[in-house]
Design a protein around this motif. Structure first.
Motif, PDB file in Angstrom:
ATOM      1  N   TYR A 108       0.821  -1.203   0.000  1.00  0.00           N
ATOM      2  CA  TYR A 108       0.000   0.000   0.000  1.00  0.00           C
ATOM      3  C   TYR A 108       0.863   1.265   0.000  1.00  0.00           C
ATOM      4  O   TYR A 108       0.524   2.266  -0.640  1.00  0.00           O
ATOM      5  CB  TYR A 108      -0.919   0.013   1.220  1.00  0.00           C
ATOM      6  CG  TYR A 108      -2.032  -1.007   1.210  1.00  0.00           C
ATOM      7  CD1 TYR A 108      -2.325  -1.766   0.074  1.00  0.00           C
ATOM      8  CD2 TYR A 108      -2.815  -1.217   2.343  1.00  0.00           C
ATOM      9  CE1 TYR A 108      -3.358  -2.693   0.090  1.00  0.00           C
ATOM     10  CE2 TYR A 108      -3.846  -2.133   2.359  1.00  0.00           C
ATOM     11  CZ  TYR A 108      -4.110  -2.876   1.238  1.00  0.00           C
ATOM     12  OH  TYR A 108      -5.132  -3.783   1.240  1.00  0.00           O
ATOM     13  N   THR A 109       1.962   1.215   0.752  1.00  0.00           N
ATOM     14  CA  THR A 109       2.865   2.373   0.791  1.00  0.00           C
ATOM     15  C   THR A 109       3.465   2.627  -0.581  1.00  0.00           C
ATOM     16  O   THR A 109       3.566   3.782  -1.035  1.00  0.00           O
ATOM     17  CB  THR A 109       3.974   2.150   1.831  1.00  0.00           C
ATOM     18  OG1 THR A 109       3.379   2.013   3.131  1.00  0.00           O
ATOM     19  CG2 THR A 109       4.954   3.315   1.854  1.00  0.00           C
ATOM     20  N   ARG A 110       3.863   1.563  -1.264  1.00  0.00           N
ATOM     21  CA  ARG A 110       4.401   1.715  -2.611  1.00  0.00           C
ATOM     22  C   ARG A 110       3.320   2.246  -3.560  1.00  0.00           C
ATOM     23  O   ARG A 110       3.590   3.120  -4.399  1.00  0.00           O
ATOM     24  CB  ARG A 110       4.932   0.371  -3.108  1.00  0.00           C
ATOM     25  CG  ARG A 110       5.551   0.386  -4.503  1.00  0.00           C
ATOM     26  CD  ARG A 110       6.800   1.221  -4.555  1.00  0.00           C
ATOM     27  NE  ARG A 110       7.376   1.220  -5.899  1.00  0.00           N
ATOM     28  CZ  ARG A 110       8.315   2.064  -6.317  1.00  0.00           C
ATOM     29  NH1 ARG A 110       8.807   2.969  -5.475  1.00  0.00           N
ATOM     30  NH2 ARG A 110       8.783   1.993  -7.548  1.00  0.00           N
ATOM     31  N   ASN A 111       2.098   1.750  -3.413  1.00  0.00           N
ATOM     32  CA  ASN A 111       0.981   2.274  -4.206  1.00  0.00           C
ATOM     33  C   ASN A 111       0.861   3.783  -4.022  1.00  0.00           C
ATOM     34  O   ASN A 111       0.727   4.549  -4.986  1.00  0.00           O
ATOM     35  CB  ASN A 111      -0.332   1.617  -3.778  1.00  0.00           C
ATOM     36  CG  ASN A 111      -0.471   0.182  -4.239  1.00  0.00           C
ATOM     37  OD1 ASN A 111       0.347  -0.318  -5.010  1.00  0.00           O
ATOM     38  ND2 ASN A 111      -1.499  -0.485  -3.767  1.00  0.00           N
ATOM     39  N   ARG A 112       0.871   4.203  -2.758  1.00  0.00           N
ATOM     40  CA  ARG A 112       0.748   5.634  -2.456  1.00  0.00           C
ATOM     41  C   ARG A 112       1.892   6.438  -3.072  1.00  0.00           C
ATOM     42  O   ARG A 112       1.661   7.474  -3.720  1.00  0.00           O
ATOM     43  CB  ARG A 112       0.744   5.839  -0.943  1.00  0.00           C
ATOM     44  CG  ARG A 112       0.680   7.312  -0.517  1.00  0.00           C
ATOM     45  CD  ARG A 112       1.168   7.485   0.906  1.00  0.00           C
ATOM     46  NE  ARG A 112       2.573   7.129   1.051  1.00  0.00           N
ATOM     47  CZ  ARG A 112       3.190   6.925   2.217  1.00  0.00           C
ATOM     48  NH1 ARG A 112       2.505   7.004   3.337  1.00  0.00           N
ATOM     49  NH2 ARG A 112       4.474   6.618   2.252  1.00  0.00           N
ATOM     50  N   ASP A 113       3.108   5.970  -2.875  1.00  0.00           N
ATOM     51  CA  ASP A 113       4.265   6.743  -3.329  1.00  0.00           C
ATOM     52  C   ASP A 113       4.277   6.902  -4.846  1.00  0.00           C
ATOM     53  O   ASP A 113       4.550   7.990  -5.371  1.00  0.00           O
ATOM     54  CB  ASP A 113       5.553   6.073  -2.858  1.00  0.00           C
ATOM     55  CG  ASP A 113       5.730   6.150  -1.349  1.00  0.00           C
ATOM     56  OD1 ASP A 113       5.002   6.937  -0.705  1.00  0.00           O
ATOM     57  OD2 ASP A 113       6.593   5.423  -0.816  1.00  0.00           O
ATOM     58  N   VAL A 170      -8.085   9.599  -3.525  1.00  0.00           N
ATOM     59  CA  VAL A 170      -7.704   8.404  -4.275  1.00  0.00           C
ATOM     60  C   VAL A 170      -7.191   7.374  -3.273  1.00  0.00           C
ATOM     61  O   VAL A 170      -6.218   7.613  -2.553  1.00  0.00           O
ATOM     62  CB  VAL A 170      -6.618   8.706  -5.322  1.00  0.00           C
ATOM     63  CG1 VAL A 170      -6.270   7.431  -6.102  1.00  0.00           C
ATOM     64  CG2 VAL A 170      -7.074   9.807  -6.281  1.00  0.00           C
ATOM     65  N   GLY A 171      -7.856   6.213  -3.211  1.00  0.00           N
ATOM     66  CA  GLY A 171      -7.461   5.157  -2.299  1.00  0.00           C
ATOM     67  C   GLY A 171      -6.280   4.353  -2.824  1.00  0.00           C
ATOM     68  O   GLY A 171      -6.053   4.246  -4.029  1.00  0.00           O
ATOM     69  N   CYS A 172      -5.532   3.786  -1.887  1.00  0.00           N
ATOM     70  CA  CYS A 172      -4.327   3.018  -2.216  1.00  0.00           C
ATOM     71  C   CYS A 172      -4.467   1.550  -1.830  1.00  0.00           C
ATOM     72  O   CYS A 172      -3.517   0.784  -2.010  1.00  0.00           O
ATOM     73  CB  CYS A 172      -3.119   3.599  -1.479  1.00  0.00           C
ATOM     74  SG  CYS A 172      -2.902   5.370  -1.674  1.00  0.00           S
ATOM     75  N   ILE A 173      -5.631   1.150  -1.304  1.00  0.00           N
ATOM     76  CA  ILE A 173      -5.776  -0.185  -0.740  1.00  0.00           C
ATOM     77  C   ILE A 173      -6.651  -1.063  -1.637  1.00  0.00           C
ATOM     78  O   ILE A 173      -7.344  -0.575  -2.513  1.00  0.00           O
ATOM     79  CB  ILE A 173      -6.334  -0.126   0.689  1.00  0.00           C
ATOM     80  CG1 ILE A 173      -7.760   0.439   0.713  1.00  0.00           C
ATOM     81  CG2 ILE A 173      -5.431   0.713   1.580  1.00  0.00           C
ATOM     82  CD1 ILE A 173      -8.387   0.484   2.110  1.00  0.00           C
ATOM     83  N   GLY A 174      -6.578  -2.361  -1.387  1.00  0.00           N
ATOM     84  CA  GLY A 174      -7.312  -3.314  -2.206  1.00  0.00           C
ATOM     85  C   GLY A 174      -6.374  -4.082  -3.124  1.00  0.00           C
ATOM     86  O   GLY A 174      -5.146  -3.974  -3.041  1.00  0.00           O
ATOM     87  N   GLN A 175      -6.953  -4.849  -4.014  1.00  0.00           N
ATOM     88  CA  GLN A 175      -6.176  -5.697  -4.927  1.00  0.00           C
ATOM     89  C   GLN A 175      -5.588  -4.857  -6.062  1.00  0.00           C
ATOM     90  O   GLN A 175      -6.021  -4.929  -7.219  1.00  0.00           O
ATOM     91  CB  GLN A 175      -7.070  -6.810  -5.468  1.00  0.00           C
ATOM     92  CG  GLN A 175      -7.218  -7.979  -4.511  1.00  0.00           C
ATOM     93  CD  GLN A 175      -5.953  -8.822  -4.425  1.00  0.00           C
ATOM     94  OE1 GLN A 175      -5.635  -9.569  -5.353  1.00  0.00           O
ATOM     95  NE2 GLN A 175      -5.217  -8.709  -3.337  1.00  0.00           N
ATOM     96  N   MET A 176      -4.584  -4.065  -5.708  1.00  0.00           N
ATOM     97  CA  MET A 176      -3.889  -3.194  -6.659  1.00  0.00           C
ATOM     98  C   MET A 176      -2.418  -3.150  -6.288  1.00  0.00           C
ATOM     99  O   MET A 176      -2.059  -3.313  -5.127  1.00  0.00           O
ATOM    100  CB  MET A 176      -4.457  -1.762  -6.609  1.00  0.00           C
ATOM    101  CG  MET A 176      -5.944  -1.665  -6.886  1.00  0.00           C
ATOM    102  SD  MET A 176      -6.513   0.046  -6.816  1.00  0.00           S
ATOM    103  CE  MET A 176      -6.232   0.452  -5.091  1.00  0.00           C
TER     104      MET A 176
END
Length: 395
Positions: free
Chosen positions: A281-286, A350-356
């Motif tokens: 999730y942190t990588r998604n956010r960054d 914009v969310g960063c969580i879930g199957q992404m």
């Protein structure tokens, strides 16, 4: 070191990604688990409930033996109300730490429950800090409990629960944590942060589907909660005592949701538990924040307070930008974003969580770039007023 590679399949049915703080995009395996029916009194389902409770306790780390897990039917808000009504005695008094919609909802719930309370309201997005909590507790000896929101998804801010815990217990009071949108991705190890209970739900960072929440509480608090609750169905002590005696839920459980949640819990463990899930999730956010900044968007929060759960962006000042149109264009491109909740300036989330994973987040940025071009927005920079508001944070 090279960035991690993930191979998360796209949604199997072709539905848009949910860039929200839950419900969120789930795996096909989680969805498949709901295709079978289960008997709520059957030994197999009792075993599923037993496994669910044990796996959630495992996420606490060392010291978990002092806690137990109590699932509660309904949405996350049902479980929040259950926690408040069961662990705060009727003659207790609560300090609610509010910096968004969920702190305010806690205060509203306490109004319904008839529990005395005061609110430290930091506005839409400023974090409550330990020093100011300590002062309030020192000035009001009647306060028995502090309630903190772990991640306030109105803004995406990650509140400093560790320092809040330190001052709460230094003052001889008790802490309850609403970790609805953070538990499972951000550590709440009981060896590191002291609290009496936390609450979360199935459709957040564990990546299950909606249908129940859960309270994880000290056994001593569960024992002391008998007779506190205002409600038959939301009585945490009664649910706990019944489950420990019979391994059954008191009332009809969401059997399909429990089955899906067990699949999600096993996947969570396989990913590396809280640390592994939080790292993705942190990588998604960054990746997403960097890409959106490249387009000219400005995040509400400075990096220090950005959670890996959801990020708030200011709407561009360009006259051609309209959020409703932007939302529909993003949806057409396969991404459902979230409206903002700030009262002073326009924003979206914009969310960063879930199957992404980070590859999906790059597609999100590309979709935003295309949407801006289709709207004729030349510059995604926010109005000056937004930056003035953000400067408050730096102060």
């Amino acid at each position: 070191m090279a960035a991690p590679e993930f191979k998360i399949p796209r949604p199997h049915l072709g539905e848009p990604y949910l860039l929200t703080p839950g419900p969120l995009t789930t795996s096909y395996a989680v969805k498949q688990a709901m295709l079978r029916d289960w008997g709520s009194w059957d030994d197999d389902f009792r075993g599923m409930t037993r496994e669910l409770r044990a796996r959630l306790l495992d996420l606490l780390g060392a010291g978990k033996e002092a806690f137990d897990c109590v699932p509660i039917q309904g949405s996350g808000t049902f479980s929040v109300e259950a926690m408040l009504g069961s662990f705060i005695p009727r003659n207790g008094k609560v300090l609610v730490l509010a910096n968004g919609a969920y702190g305010k909802r806690t205060a509203q719930t306490l109004e319904y429950l008839g529990r005395a309370h005061v609110v430290l309201d930091k506005g839409d997005y400023l974090p409550p800090r330990g020093a100011e909590v300590a002062k309030i507790l020192a000035d009001d000896p009647a306060i028995t409990h502090v309630v903190a929101i772990h991640c306030e998804t109105s803004s995406g801010i990650l509140n400093p629960v560790e320092e809040i815990s330190e001052v709460t217990y230094a003052a001889g009071r008790k802490l309850l944590i609403d970790s609805m949108s953070a538990f499972g991705a951000i550590e709440l190890k009981v060896a590191d942060i002291r609290y009496e209970a936390l609450v979360s739900s199935a459709n957040k960072c564990i990546e299950g589907v909606p249908g129940f929440g859960f309270i994880i509480a000290r056994i001593t608090e569960l024992e002391a909660a008998k007779g506190n609750s205002h409600s038959l169905s939301l009585d945490v002590h009664a649910q706990w005592a019944h489950m420990n005696k019979t391994e059954q839920w008191r009332f009809t459980p969401p059997t399909h949701v429990v089955a899906a949640f067990l699949v999600a819990l096993r996947a969570h463990e396989a990913e590396g538990g809280v640390a592994g899930r939080g790292a993705r999730y942190t990588r998604n956010r960054d990746v997403m924040v960097a890409g959106m900044r490249d387009l000219g968007f400005e995040a509400l929060l400075k990096d220090r307070w950005l959670s890996p759960i959801i990020v708030t962006f200011f709407c561009p000042s360009d006259d051609n930008f309209a959020f409703d149109r932007f939302y529909e264009l993003m949806k057409d491109k396969g991404f459902i974003i979230y409206p903002g909740k700030l009262t002073v300036v326009d924003s979206f989330r914009v969310g960063c969580i879930g199957q992404m994973d980070e590859h999906v987040m790059r597609q999100v940025v590309a979709a935003a770039k295309e949407a801006l071009a289709e709207m004729g927005v030349a510059n995604a920079a926010p109005p000056a007023r937004a930056l003035e508001e953000r400067a408050i944070l730096a102060a």
